[in-house]
Design a protein around this motif. Sequence first.
Motif, mmCIF file in Angstrom:
data_model
loop_
_atom_site.group_PDB
_atom_site.id
_atom_site.type_symbol
_atom_site.label_atom_id
_atom_site.label_comp_id
_atom_site.label_asym_id
_atom_site.label_seq_id
_atom_site.Cartn_x
_atom_site.Cartn_y
_atom_site.Cartn_z
ATOM 1 N N UNK A 92 34.557 41.073 43.725
ATOM 2 C CA UNK A 92 35.216 40.684 44.730
ATOM 3 C C UNK A 92 35.646 39.355 44.787
ATOM 4 N N UNK A 93 36.918 38.844 44.924
ATOM 5 C CA UNK A 93 37.484 37.664 45.337
ATOM 6 C C UNK A 93 37.162 37.359 46.564
ATOM 7 N N UNK A 94 36.492 35.890 47.043
ATOM 8 C CA UNK A 94 36.071 35.592 48.400
ATOM 9 C C UNK A 94 36.800 34.248 48.515
ATOM 10 N N UNK A 95 37.095 34.076 49.778
ATOM 11 C CA UNK A 95 37.824 32.784 50.442
ATOM 12 C C UNK A 95 37.061 32.562 51.670
ATOM 13 N N UNK A 96 36.720 31.290 51.714
ATOM 14 C CA UNK A 96 36.072 30.703 53.100
ATOM 15 C C UNK A 96 37.066 29.663 53.760
ATOM 16 N N UNK A 97 37.110 29.783 54.968
ATOM 17 C CA UNK A 97 38.059 28.910 55.780
ATOM 18 C C UNK A 97 37.256 28.482 57.044
ATOM 19 N N UNK A 98 37.173 26.917 57.073
ATOM 20 C CA UNK A 98 36.622 26.440 58.221
ATOM 21 C C UNK A 98 37.139 26.806 59.722
ATOM 22 N N UNK A 99 36.295 27.145 60.334
ATOM 23 C CA UNK A 99 36.690 27.615 61.866
ATOM 24 C C UNK A 99 36.880 29.081 62.067
ATOM 25 N N UNK A 120 38.421 44.700 45.359
ATOM 26 C CA UNK A 120 37.555 44.643 44.274
ATOM 27 C C UNK A 120 38.090 45.121 43.200
ATOM 28 N N UNK A 121 37.581 44.624 41.983
ATOM 29 C CA UNK A 121 37.950 45.326 40.466
ATOM 30 C C UNK A 121 36.735 45.192 39.925
ATOM 31 N N UNK A 122 36.678 46.508 39.139
ATOM 32 C CA UNK A 122 35.552 47.142 38.412
ATOM 33 C C UNK A 122 35.567 46.647 37.202
ATOM 34 N N UNK A 123 34.350 46.041 36.652
ATOM 35 C CA UNK A 123 33.953 45.580 35.478
ATOM 36 C C UNK A 123 32.465 46.505 35.113
ATOM 37 N N UNK A 124 32.660 47.204 33.809
ATOM 38 C CA UNK A 124 31.908 47.959 33.249
ATOM 39 C C UNK A 124 31.474 47.469 31.871
ATOM 40 N N UNK A 125 30.522 47.344 31.680
ATOM 41 C CA UNK A 125 29.755 46.617 30.145
ATOM 42 C C UNK A 125 28.997 47.649 29.555
#
Length: 127
Positions: A92-99, A120-125
């Motif tokens: 998952x890509x995540x972004x944080x913002x003050x306040x 989300x994007x699935x990664x399978x190894x």
Amino acid sequence: QVQLVESGGGSVQAGGSLTLSCAAPLYTFNNMGWLRQAPGKEREGVATIDRNGKTNYADSVKGRFTIVKDNANNTLYLQMNGLKPEDTAMYYCSAGRTGFSGVWYTVGDSTYKSSYRGQGTQVTVSS
């Protein structure tokens, strides 16, 4: 409404490489990051990058993963090399913002806020 759109997941053999992408308005966030969650496990922080470009990585991915911001194209990347079966997860890509409210996650010894996350994007190894 903020949207984070991930892409680039897939299936690879152990030792292979993938690059994940996340389209987002990067300039509006204090920090960006990648989280992952494997089946039956808690979500964990993988890598972060702040507004100044300072990066931080989980011990399990240090030396193998690289987080990169392309501010001109509003894209966050996670370059993953030397993939292992234990890297299999939804990323998952995540972004944080003050306040803004959010959930907290840890990468190494530091804690970060995740105000927004993508689908989300699935990664399978495979071994």
